[in-house]
Design a protein around this motif. Structure first.
Motif, PDB file in Angstrom:
ATOM      1  N   LYS A   8      23.095  58.806 -48.074  1.00  0.00           N
ATOM      2  CA  LYS A   8      22.023  58.186 -48.215  1.00  0.00           C
ATOM      3  C   LYS A   8      22.040  56.785 -48.848  1.00  0.00           C
ATOM      4  O   LYS A   8      20.654  56.703 -48.262  1.00  0.00           O
ATOM      5  CB  LYS A   8      21.171  59.110 -48.397  1.00  0.00           C
ATOM      6  N   ALA A   9      22.598  57.071 -49.207  1.00  0.00           N
ATOM      7  CA  ALA A   9      22.983  55.008 -49.918  1.00  0.00           C
ATOM      8  C   ALA A   9      22.237  54.193 -49.196  1.00  0.00           C
ATOM      9  O   ALA A   9      21.521  52.988 -48.961  1.00  0.00           O
ATOM     10  CB  ALA A   9      23.648  54.878 -50.377  1.00  0.00           C
ATOM     11  N   GLY A  10      22.568  54.058 -47.845  1.00  0.00           N
ATOM     12  CA  GLY A  10      22.782  53.082 -46.953  1.00  0.00           C
ATOM     13  C   GLY A  10      23.384  52.073 -47.887  1.00  0.00           C
ATOM     14  O   GLY A  10      22.768  50.702 -46.977  1.00  0.00           O
ATOM     15  N   ILE A  11      24.727  51.896 -48.159  1.00  0.00           N
ATOM     16  CA  ILE A  11      25.501  50.361 -48.858  1.00  0.00           C
ATOM     17  C   ILE A  11      25.600  49.451 -47.476  1.00  0.00           C
ATOM     18  O   ILE A  11      26.079  50.312 -46.196  1.00  0.00           O
ATOM     19  CB  ILE A  11      26.578  51.039 -49.499  1.00  0.00           C
ATOM     20  N   ASN A  13      26.039  45.477 -47.272  1.00  0.00           N
ATOM     21  CA  ASN A  13      26.976  44.924 -47.728  1.00  0.00           C
ATOM     22  C   ASN A  13      27.302  44.703 -48.790  1.00  0.00           C
ATOM     23  O   ASN A  13      26.274  45.686 -49.929  1.00  0.00           O
ATOM     24  CB  ASN A  13      26.857  43.642 -47.189  1.00  0.00           C
ATOM     25  N   GLU A  14      27.807  44.152 -49.501  1.00  0.00           N
ATOM     26  CA  GLU A  14      28.632  43.309 -51.065  1.00  0.00           C
ATOM     27  C   GLU A  14      27.456  43.379 -51.906  1.00  0.00           C
ATOM     28  O   GLU A  14      27.184  43.453 -52.543  1.00  0.00           O
ATOM     29  CB  GLU A  14      29.355  42.865 -50.848  1.00  0.00           C
ATOM     30  N   LEU A  15      26.372  42.442 -51.633  1.00  0.00           N
ATOM     31  CA  LEU A  15      25.103  42.220 -52.091  1.00  0.00           C
ATOM     32  C   LEU A  15      24.163  43.578 -52.566  1.00  0.00           C
ATOM     33  O   LEU A  15      23.886  43.159 -53.908  1.00  0.00           O
ATOM     34  CB  LEU A  15      23.635  41.632 -50.838  1.00  0.00           C
ATOM     35  N   GLN A  16      24.185  44.655 -51.912  1.00  0.00           N
ATOM     36  CA  GLN A  16      23.712  45.813 -52.717  1.00  0.00           C
ATOM     37  C   GLN A  16      24.608  45.958 -53.863  1.00  0.00           C
ATOM     38  O   GLN A  16      23.942  46.892 -54.667  1.00  0.00           O
ATOM     39  CB  GLN A  16      23.827  47.207 -52.140  1.00  0.00           C
ATOM     40  N   PHE A  17      25.946  45.819 -54.376  1.00  0.00           N
ATOM     41  CA  PHE A  17      26.682  46.320 -54.999  1.00  0.00           C
ATOM     42  C   PHE A  17      26.157  45.292 -56.514  1.00  0.00           C
ATOM     43  O   PHE A  17      26.683  45.476 -57.334  1.00  0.00           O
ATOM     44  CB  PHE A  17      28.066  46.603 -54.574  1.00  0.00           C
ATOM     45  N   GLY A  18      25.935  44.497 -56.029  1.00  0.00           N
ATOM     46  CA  GLY A  18      25.809  43.679 -57.991  1.00  0.00           C
ATOM     47  C   GLY A  18      26.960  43.033 -57.895  1.00  0.00           C
ATOM     48  O   GLY A  18      27.353  42.723 -56.983  1.00  0.00           O
ATOM     49  N   PHE A  40      30.819  50.746 -47.409  1.00  0.00           N
ATOM     50  CA  PHE A  40      30.238  49.698 -46.817  1.00  0.00           C
ATOM     51  C   PHE A  40      29.635  50.073 -44.901  1.00  0.00           C
ATOM     52  O   PHE A  40      30.944  50.919 -44.832  1.00  0.00           O
ATOM     53  CB  PHE A  40      30.733  48.460 -46.484  1.00  0.00           C
ATOM     54  N   SER A  41      29.239  49.931 -44.354  1.00  0.00           N
ATOM     55  CA  SER A  41      28.875  50.469 -42.702  1.00  0.00           C
ATOM     56  C   SER A  41      29.341  49.908 -42.176  1.00  0.00           C
ATOM     57  O   SER A  41      30.134  48.691 -42.108  1.00  0.00           O
ATOM     58  CB  SER A  41      27.166  50.183 -42.310  1.00  0.00           C
ATOM     59  N   HIS A  46      24.524  46.779 -38.619  1.00  0.00           N
ATOM     60  CA  HIS A  46      23.994  46.577 -39.879  1.00  0.00           C
ATOM     61  C   HIS A  46      24.320  45.345 -40.449  1.00  0.00           C
ATOM     62  O   HIS A  46      23.428  44.408 -41.002  1.00  0.00           O
ATOM     63  CB  HIS A  46      24.060  47.751 -40.442  1.00  0.00           C
ATOM     64  N   ILE A  47      25.072  44.951 -40.116  1.00  0.00           N
ATOM     65  CA  ILE A  47      26.248  43.524 -41.044  1.00  0.00           C
ATOM     66  C   ILE A  47      25.691  42.696 -40.287  1.00  0.00           C
ATOM     67  O   ILE A  47      24.736  41.947 -41.329  1.00  0.00           O
ATOM     68  CB  ILE A  47      27.554  43.091 -40.379  1.00  0.00           C
ATOM     69  N   THR A  48      25.720  42.126 -39.295  1.00  0.00           N
ATOM     70  CA  THR A  48      25.524  41.269 -38.300  1.00  0.00           C
ATOM     71  C   THR A  48      23.537  40.742 -38.470  1.00  0.00           C
ATOM     72  O   THR A  48      22.555  41.713 -38.496  1.00  0.00           O
ATOM     73  CB  THR A  48      25.417  41.231 -37.087  1.00  0.00           C
TER      74      THR A  48
END
Length: 167
Positions: A8-11, A13-18, A40-41, A46-48
């Protein structure tokens, strides 16, 4: 329970991990790095980054109006082409080639002067056609079979003639 929380986190890209990925790389924790990358998705949508734009249909008429262009040059001549070409010839005789070119650029003349009323055939070919072929060109919707109901009419007339002869 923890698996559903990660789903459910919907991660995306790397910006969401800090700094988690950065620390995993510098500390040499390959398992943590692989775990973070696997979350990552994998959907490219989602990435673009996608921005919606207001797209209006672009037609040739809109572009001509936007750039203040004249009408396109006609490919074939019509009745108005003769007056335009006469004006350009007059400009050539009065002021020379530059004036004639300017007149052509302002109001473009037809690209080709085709003979009129020859049904898009060259004049030599049209003149060699017989009168019957010219009539056929003038009437394009003539059926190939002269009368499709002729057989029915003949068979009906023959049946009536037999009935009247036998009575």
């Amino acid at each position: 329970m923890q698996i559903h929380t990660l789903d459910k986190a919907g991660i995306i890209n790397e910006l969401q991990f800090g700094t988690g990925i950065n620390h995993a790389i510098h500390d040499g924790r390959r398992a943590d790095f692989a775990l973070l990358l696997s979350m990552f998705s994998n959907d490219a949508r989602h990435i673009t980054p996608v921005e919606e734009t207001d797209s209006q249909p672009v037609t040739e008429q809109i572009l001509r109006q936007q750039f203040a262009l004249s009408e396109p040059q006609k490919l074939r001549s019509d009745q108005s082409s003769y007056t335009i070409s006469a004006e350009q010839a007059k400009q050539f005789h009065r002021a020379g080639l530059a004036s004639s070119k300017l007149s052509h650029y302002l109001i473009a003349d037809a690209l080709a002067y085709m003979p009129e009323e020859t049904f898009d055939l060259p004049e030599e070919v049209y003149q060699n056609l017989s009168g019957h072929e010219r009539r056929q060109l003038a009437q394009p919707n003539t059926p190939l079979l002269p009368e499709a109901g002729l057989y029915n009419q003949l068979s009906t007339a023959w049946a009536k003639a037999r009935l009247s002869a036998s009575v």
